[in-house]
Enzyme design. Structure first.
Site, PDB file in Angstrom:
ATOM      1  CD1 TRP A 166      35.983  49.437  79.080  1.00  0.00           C
ATOM      2  CD2 TRP A 166      35.390  47.565  80.170  1.00  0.00           C
ATOM      3  NE1 TRP A 166      37.062  49.018  79.833  1.00  0.00           N
ATOM      4  CE2 TRP A 166      36.736  47.875  80.504  1.00  0.00           C
ATOM      5  CE3 TRP A 166      34.793  46.437  80.738  1.00  0.00           C
ATOM      6  CZ2 TRP A 166      37.482  47.091  81.375  1.00  0.00           C
ATOM      7  CZ3 TRP A 166      35.531  45.668  81.610  1.00  0.00           C
ATOM      8  CH2 TRP A 166      36.862  45.993  81.931  1.00  0.00           C
ATOM      9  CE  LYS A 200      35.895  52.504  87.116  1.00  0.00           C
ATOM     10  NZ  LYS A 200      36.569  51.357  86.503  1.00  0.00           N
ATOM     11  CG  ASP A 234      30.244  46.503  84.144  1.00  0.00           C
ATOM     12  OD1 ASP A 234      30.607  46.796  85.297  1.00  0.00           O
ATOM     13  OD2 ASP A 234      31.016  46.534  83.159  1.00  0.00           O
TER      14      ASP A 234
HETATM   15  N1  PLA Z   1      33.182  47.869  83.506  1.00  0.00           N
HETATM   16  C1  PLA Z   1      33.229  49.050  82.882  1.00  0.00           C
HETATM   17  C2  PLA Z   1      32.017  49.523  82.168  1.00  0.00           C
HETATM   18  C3  PLA Z   1      34.398  49.818  82.924  1.00  0.00           C
HETATM   19  O1  PLA Z   1      34.414  50.983  82.292  1.00  0.00           O
HETATM   20  C4  PLA Z   1      35.523  49.330  83.606  1.00  0.00           C
HETATM   21  C5  PLA Z   1      36.808  50.120  83.649  1.00  0.00           C
HETATM   22  C6  PLA Z   1      35.410  48.095  84.257  1.00  0.00           C
HETATM   23  C7  PLA Z   1      34.228  47.387  84.186  1.00  0.00           C
HETATM   24  C8  PLA Z   1      36.527  47.458  85.013  1.00  0.00           C
HETATM   25  O2  PLA Z   1      37.045  48.176  86.007  1.00  0.00           O
HETATM   26  P1  PLA Z   1      37.934  47.524  87.154  1.00  0.00           P
HETATM   27  O3  PLA Z   1      38.247  46.133  86.770  1.00  0.00           O
HETATM   28  O4  PLA Z   1      39.127  48.378  87.231  1.00  0.00           O
HETATM   29  O5  PLA Z   1      37.071  47.594  88.358  1.00  0.00           O
HETATM   30  N2  PLA Z   1      37.079  50.933  82.550  1.00  0.00           N
HETATM   31  C9  PLA Z   1      38.213  51.856  82.538  1.00  0.00           C
HETATM   32  C10 PLA Z   1      39.538  51.156  82.767  1.00  0.00           C
HETATM   33  C11 PLA Z   1      38.058  52.887  83.633  1.00  0.00           C
HETATM   34  C12 PLA Z   1      39.825  49.968  81.884  1.00  0.00           C
HETATM   35  O6  PLA Z   1      39.608  49.996  80.666  1.00  0.00           O
HETATM   36  O7  PLA Z   1      40.287  48.964  82.469  1.00  0.00           O
HETATM   37  C13 PLA Z   1      38.196  52.575  81.189  1.00  0.00           C
HETATM   38  O8  PLA Z   1      39.038  53.469  80.987  1.00  0.00           O
HETATM   39  O9  PLA Z   1      37.314  52.268  80.365  1.00  0.00           O
END
Ligand code: PLA
Length: 456
Positions: free
Chosen positions: A185, A302, A266
């Site tokens: 991510w 989510k 995570d």
């Molecule tokens: N960890 C991972 C692996 C994630 O994909 C995301 C969110 C988070 C943590 C953090 O989520 P939160 O802080 O909202 O609980 N990833 C998303 C959104 C869904 C983003 O980038 O913020 C994504 O589209 O990858």
């Protein structure tokens, strides 16, 4: 000089001078207090440097976030056929955001309860929420919970939990290197670097097989310095959708423990990968079962659809209950100057659902139906590409798991699909399956087909 007549090196010089001033007054407090004129802080806001110019005139325009910026671009597009497959946000078959029924019910209960007030929560958050969150991820019968070896603090969703965990480790853990998967991510490297950790990568994804590069992963973690921190996606790896099998997890666990590496999970998608909360927590539970220590960042964005409520938890599993107590006391010192204490509403919704067996059951049913809808989107997209005879092996679409498909499309193909088909996705070729519906699958398949055949 810029067009406003401001010297662009000026803010840096000011910053350095003020830092020096702070530094000196810290080292020579007597000097500072004895002489009230002892300050080295020019005041650009007072207009000394040209009254018309902004003190921020030299600030460069920052790029949009690679994920959230996709939504910004999508919102500007006027096309009626536009589809947003960028951010991982669940949509119904009608393409609408979903508030779970069980969440609506919990909110009603909270709103109708006159005893509820809006006081500050403790620094560590809502106590019930913390206990229930630890149970959810580690299992109700987890020895670590029964032995009070878990320090849990409510944080600002998954991101905030990772950040608090990162800052805690930078302050109190002997090894500052964190290994994160390649790819991962996009926010991970930023969160951990800004926490004060030094980020390195371990191999994770094999683009040839579109599967796990277990060999590379094990080699890279074997050569990590003893004690290094290892970030692991508990399930539904983002962006690849590739998770280790249980057997592969066991290899990874043994290596991590034999090298005394510190696992940091995570868990942003518990229940979203398989539809089962327990199955999606197996990786974490395997590590907790061996009695060793680990950290876990949980998000309810989510799996409960509480994206904007920013509700999550950081748990640190310790060797003993007295260590857990001290760890918690230090987590409070990380949190207090950062945001003081967390918000009350989202955590109250989660606690209301988790503590009531009927509501919990209702949640698991709604969660399963979200996961199933995503799985059915995989099948529909795969079939649609097959029907079109799109060149390439697209079986990874049905093999990958969780919210995303890592399509293998390159950034030019993505740009083409956005320009010609109004399909918005991240430039690494990731698509959010949760943003698709039966109605939009044919349009996406047409776009992929055109992008692939065009570049052939
Ligand atoms: N960890 C991972 C692996 C994630 O994909 C995301 C969110 C988070 C943590 C953090 O989520 P939160 O802080 O909202 O609980 N990833 C998303 C959104 C869904 C983003 O980038 O913020 C994504 O589209 O990858």
């Amino acid at each position: 000089m810029d067009e406003m007549g401001v010297r662009c090196s000026f803010p840096v010089a000011v910053r350095r001078l003020s830092t020096l001033g702070r530094h000196l007054s810290g080292h020579f407090p007597a000097m500072a207090s004895e002489n009230p004129n002892f300050t080295i802080s020019p005041s650009p806001t007072a207009g000394t440097y040209g009254s018309a110019a902004s003190v921020f005139a030299c600030i460069a325009q920052a790029p949009e976030d690679p994920i959230l910026g996709v939504t910004v671009a999508y919102n500007k597009d006027q096309s009626p056929v536009k589809v947003n497959l960028g951010v991982g946000a669940y949509r119904t078959e009608e393409g609408k955001p979903l508030v779970l029924n069980v969440v609506r019910k919990a909110e009603q209960l909270l709103v109708n309860d006159p005893s509820r007030v809006k006081e500050y929560l403790p620094i560590t958050g809502l106590a019930d929420f913390n206990k229930l969150s630890a149970k959810l991820i580690f299992g109700a019968d987890s020895p670590a919970i029964q032995e009070n070896r878990v320090a849990t603090v409510q944080c600002l969703s998954g991101t905030g939990s990772l950040r608090v965990g990162g800052e805690f480790l930078a302050r109190h853990y002997h090894e500052r290197t964190i290994y994160i998967p390649q790819p991962t991510w996009g926010n991970h490297p930023k969160i951990f670097t800004l926490s004060g950790l030094s980020v390195k990568y371990y191999r994770y994804y094999d683009s040839e097989t579109r599967g796990l590069n277990l060999q590379g992963l094990l080699e890279d973690l074997s050569s990590a310095s003893p004690g290094a921190i290892v970030l692991l996606h508990a399930c539904a790896h983002n962006p690849t959708g590739v998770d280790p099998t249980l057997e592969q997890w066991e290899h990874i666990r043994q290596l991590i423990r034999s090298k005394s590496l510190l696992p940091f999970f995570d868990s942003a998608y518990q229940g979203f990968a398989s539809g089962s909360l327990d199955a999606d927590a197996r990786s974490v539970r395997m590590f907790v079962a061996d009695g060793g220590e680990c950290l876990t960042a949980q998000s309810y964005a989510k799996n409960m659809g509480l994206y904007g409520e920013r509700v999550g938890a950081l748990s640190i599993v310790c060797r003993s209950s007295d260590v857990a107590v001290r760890v918690e006391s230090q987590l409070k010192l990380v949190i207090r100057p950062m945001y003081s204490n967390p918000p009350i509403h989202g955590a109250s919704i989660v606690a209301t659902i988790l503590k009531d067996s009927e509501k919990f059951k209702e949640w698991t049913i709604e969660l399963k139906s979200m996961a199933d809808r995503i799985i059915s989107m995989r099948k529909q997209l795969f079939d649609a590409l097959r029907e079109r005879g799109t060149p390439g092996d697209w079986s990874h679409i049905i093999k990958q798991i969780g919210m995303f498909t890592f399509t293998g499309l390159n950034s030019e193909q993505v740009a083409f699909m956005t320009k010609e088909y109004h399909i918005y996705m991240t430039s690494d070729g990731r698509i959010s399956m949760a943003g698709l519906s039966s109605r939009t699958v044919p349009h996406l398949a047409d776009a992929i087909h055109a992008a692939v055949t065009r570049s052939n």
